[in-house]
Design an enzyme around this catalytic site. Structure first.
Site, mmCIF file in Angstrom:
data_model
loop_
_atom_site.group_PDB
_atom_site.id
_atom_site.type_symbol
_atom_site.label_atom_id
_atom_site.label_comp_id
_atom_site.label_asym_id
_atom_site.label_seq_id
_atom_site.Cartn_x
_atom_site.Cartn_y
_atom_site.Cartn_z
ATOM 1 N N LYS B 101 0.752 -1.028 -0.235
ATOM 2 C CA LYS B 101 -0.005 0.127 -0.169
ATOM 3 C C LYS B 101 0.897 1.252 0.154
ATOM 4 O O LYS B 101 1.473 1.205 1.035
ATOM 5 C CB LYS B 101 -1.221 0.326 1.354
ATOM 6 C CG LYS B 101 -1.964 1.459 1.328
ATOM 7 C CD LYS B 101 -2.565 1.630 2.272
ATOM 8 C CE LYS B 101 -3.245 2.778 3.248
ATOM 9 N NZ LYS B 101 -3.751 3.086 4.158
ATOM 10 N N GLY B 162 -8.525 8.315 10.244
ATOM 11 C CA GLY B 162 -8.295 8.632 11.074
ATOM 12 C C GLY B 162 -9.974 9.279 11.458
ATOM 13 O O GLY B 162 -10.044 9.811 12.818
ATOM 14 N N GLY B 189 -11.354 7.415 6.079
ATOM 15 C CA GLY B 189 -12.394 7.997 6.843
ATOM 16 C C GLY B 189 -14.043 7.583 7.134
ATOM 17 O O GLY B 189 -14.945 8.314 7.621
ATOM 18 N N THR B 211 -9.011 2.894 11.730
ATOM 19 C CA THR B 211 -9.484 3.382 13.151
ATOM 20 C C THR B 211 -11.304 3.311 13.351
ATOM 21 O O THR B 211 -11.290 3.022 14.630
ATOM 22 C CB THR B 211 -9.387 5.091 13.031
ATOM 23 O OG1 THR B 211 -7.910 5.469 13.271
ATOM 24 C CG2 THR B 211 -9.658 5.556 14.461
#
EC number: 2.8.1.10
Lengths: 67, 262
Positions: B101, B162, B189, B211
């Site tokens: 990534k 986050g 998000g 998150t």
């Protein structure tokens, strides 16, 4: 005596050593660690043969939790 | 019913990709990831703590690479050069592992991607044989350029990393989904299950999050909610939603046979 930069910190060693020997000295034997020397990857297969010299800059990394 | 999800030639069952950061401990990390059903997990690459207890457990003990597909990231990198070096180290670390990534940040407050550096890094990494899943802004032109460079998945943000703000610009996501021939994943998000569902209903191929799970009050339970949410969104997308009717209702029950009919 040789001086190496390891992960941004200066470390002195009494005698020249190989990457394999460094891993032993740092008690990282058997740990999954990747090493970059002066900007170039040192493949695991060449650790034993790679002689470190005074002034080498090393990065030693592991995988940690992250997103 | 077969609904194949492929990235870089490999087939996966789960369209939910999860991060491994911000958990209380490795045990919670493992339990949450099991509940999520994710097969691809992101990891960060960081300097070894020299002098630290060598027998301390590591992430790899809890998430063996034999059970999961690792997705090493370049989180925290602010230049193409740092990102490239980080992923070369990751490839060495994970035995010639190629799926990565790429994210190159441009600002420490918003963690917004620096697309110029991202494009630069993507070119080099693709040439070096990496399979690059790329985090980017939701700009369709940039997304197209990244695909042309050869990235194997485009991963636009839904909102800031986050932030848990959800999908702020579904229109741009749709534009990117419609034009892309490689998988498109919402990355960053997502705040709760419905955000993941909305992303999948838009036609995303998958969702990547960290998150939203790790910072939930009960991360393991949220991980399971996310699994269901991604599956529900995917099924709804495949089923094809009914058209929205503005300003008029349409009864669901028969209009005939009412009591006291004439």
């Amino acid at each position: 005596m040789i001086q190496l930069s390891i992960n941004g910190e200066a470390k002195a060693f009494a005698a020249p050593l190989t990457v394999s020997e460094l891993i032993q000295v740092l008690e990282l034997t058997g740990k999954r660690v990747a090493i970059e020397r002066n900007g170039e990857i040192v493949p695991r297969s060449t650790h034993a043969a790679t002689q470190l010299v005074d002034g080498d800059v090393l990065e030693m990394v592991v995988a940690v939790g992250g997103g | 019913m077969s609904d194949v999800f492929q990235i870089a030639g490999k087939t996966y069952n789960s369209r939910l990709l999860v991060g491994t950061g911000k958990y209380k401990d490795f045990d919670e990390t493992r339990r949450a990831i099991d509940a999520s059903g994710a097969e691809i997990v992101t990891v960060a690459i960081r300097r070894v703590n020299i002098g630290q207890n060598a027998n301390e457990p590591s992430l790899l003990d809890y998430l063996p690479p034999s059970e999961f597909t690792y997705l090493p990231n370049t989180a925290g990198c602010y230049s193409a050069d740092d990102a490239i070096r980080t992923l070369r180290l990751a490839r060495e670390l994970l035995d010639d592992h190629k799926l990565v990534k790429l994210e190159v940040l441009g600002d420490p407050n918003t963690l917004y991607p620096n697309v110029r550096e991202t494009l630069k890094a993507a070119e080099v990494l693709v040439k070096e044989g990496f399979d690059v899943m790329v985090y980017t802004s939701d700009d369709p032109i940039v997304a197209r350029e990244l695909e042309q460079i050869g990235c194997c998945a485009i991963m636009p943000l839904a909102s800031l990393i986050g932030s848990g703000m959800g999908i702020l610009n579904p229109w741009n996501l749709r534009l990117i989904i419609e034009q892309s021939k490689v998988p498109v994943l919402v990355d960053a998000g997502v705040g709760t299950a419905s955000d993941a569902t909305v992303g999948m209903e838009l036609g995303c191929d998958g969702v990547l999050m960290n998150t939203a799970i790790a910072a939930a009050k009960d991360p393991v339970r949220m991980a399971y909610a996310m699994k269901l949410a991604v599956e529900a969104g995917r099924e709804a997308f495949l089923a094809g939603r009914m058209p929205k009717k503005l300003y008029s209702a349409d009864p669901s029950s028969p209009l005939f046979g009412m009591i006291s009919s004439k």
